[in-house]
Design an enzyme around this catalytic site. Sequence first.
Site, mmCIF file in Angstrom:
data_model
loop_
_atom_site.group_PDB
_atom_site.id
_atom_site.type_symbol
_atom_site.label_atom_id
_atom_site.label_comp_id
_atom_site.label_asym_id
_atom_site.label_seq_id
_atom_site.Cartn_x
_atom_site.Cartn_y
_atom_site.Cartn_z
ATOM 1 N N ASP A 21 0.809 -1.218 0.000
ATOM 2 C CA ASP A 21 0.000 0.000 0.000
ATOM 3 C C ASP A 21 0.846 1.274 0.000
ATOM 4 O OD1 ASP A 21 -2.090 -1.881 0.398
ATOM 5 O OD2 ASP A 21 -1.797 -1.768 2.552
ATOM 6 N N GLU A 190 -11.462 0.776 -2.732
ATOM 7 C CA GLU A 190 -10.792 1.015 -1.454
ATOM 8 C C GLU A 190 -9.536 1.847 -1.712
ATOM 9 O OE1 GLU A 190 -9.852 -2.853 0.052
ATOM 10 O OE2 GLU A 190 -8.866 -3.488 -1.775
#
Length: 505
Positions: A21, A190
Amino acid sequence: MDHLNGESTYRNPILDADLPDPDAIRVGERYVMIGSSFNRAPGLPVYASTDLVNWDRVADALPAGNEPTAWFELPRHGQGVWAPSIRHHDGTYYIVYPDPDQGIFVVTAPEPEGPWSAPHLLLAGLGLIDPCPLWDDDGRAYLVHGWAKSRAGKKNILTVVPVDESLRTATGPARDVIDGADIDGWGTIEGPKFYKRDGWYWIFAPAGGVATGWQAVFRSRDVYGPYEERNVLEQGSTPVNGPHQGAWVTAVDGRDWFLHFQDRGPFGRVVHLQPMAWGDDGWPVMGKAVDGGPSEPVLEYPAPHGTPQLYRTIARSDDFAGGVPGPSWVWQANPSGDALVPGEGGLRIRSGEESGNLRTLSRVLGQPLPGMASRSSVRVALDGEAGTRAGLAVLGYDYLWAGLARGERGADAVVAVRTRDDMSERIIARIPVDGPVEVAVECAADAALVVELTIDGRALRIDPGFHASEGQWIGAELALFAGHPVGRAPAVGAFSSFRVDLDQD
């Protein structure tokens, strides 16, 4: 190390190792990148670069690990720090990160190296994930975030919350601005990143799932929407599955770039760098599309600053100078003050209590498994009672370890494996020894593992027929550990001359 390519090109992934991420920014002539750390301590690694291709770890924004400290003194796999964001505003670096079981936190620092502040809880609540702030032209600030269904009961929704300029508190009600269910065939939404450009509010967000999804971009003239969407990067004909979730960065020369991850299973979420530009219709284009091709990743491209590409992974060799681990190592849980034992001759780990499963052991110190073929080696010694052990592991949901185990009649060099379905470890080899042992684990490009034990100068190769496996939201780790049975006295595992050799061709 000699550079891998010519001075004008780089090869993807730029970090072929687990940095989940990623988010990044440029401040002046320097680039700063962070990633998820989950249960590991120290947490929130901070990397810096001058060329977008070569990155060095310069700090950990959670140097003491996750909070609450007592809860994270045991390995809480998959908990802790999920997808964070980093921004620079009014002379201060802000990292906003979620703990899906607590809420959204903020830490600040004057420089990437720190010192980083103690975490401040900005928004409390279950399932609040993937936050990113935006300071608007009029001085107002906003936060976009997603939702984890496992905690909140909903997902695929992006929510915007007005917050104060210092990111200390919400200043108004939250509003859902994007729902993946409203976009035919998209589903998962997301990992949002918030930007503003040319009067448009932009949300960059991964869609479609971690391993197989694509990069979505949303835009609106109003911060609360409605937002229109576009798919700007997908796998296409390349081997780069699920190219998404990351950061738009404008380089010193004004060109745009996009950093994102690819989920490589046991090798983790590795980091790629894509060229990016803005099309005539005002939407961003990425990867090959910048040069008129399809919207899919480049595997090789001219380097942003023309510099040679050097070390493409995170793991580092270590002589443990002063008896402490180098900055590339992290514990599987918040370490107690007595985890390291002072002494000569390398790193000395005081063992932790265990039940025979390394995934439950807190005294485990790891680095991400390199994404290319590698050989990792270390010298292991063990001082302890019967039942104690120490060694080198390749740790994921499934794991392999090799090292020393002490029994009632003395010590053995051991190679063992365990899968998530096994009730206990399976011993592959057990060889009586008298003293330290040299342990090496070779990992092939397909994650197949082979062990080499050097005992009294004689090398013994052992093929356990075993592959490295991913962990919970992370890749496998090269791990040093020491353990003792419940109720027994602690042992000391001593490690020296840790080496990582890579095949980067």
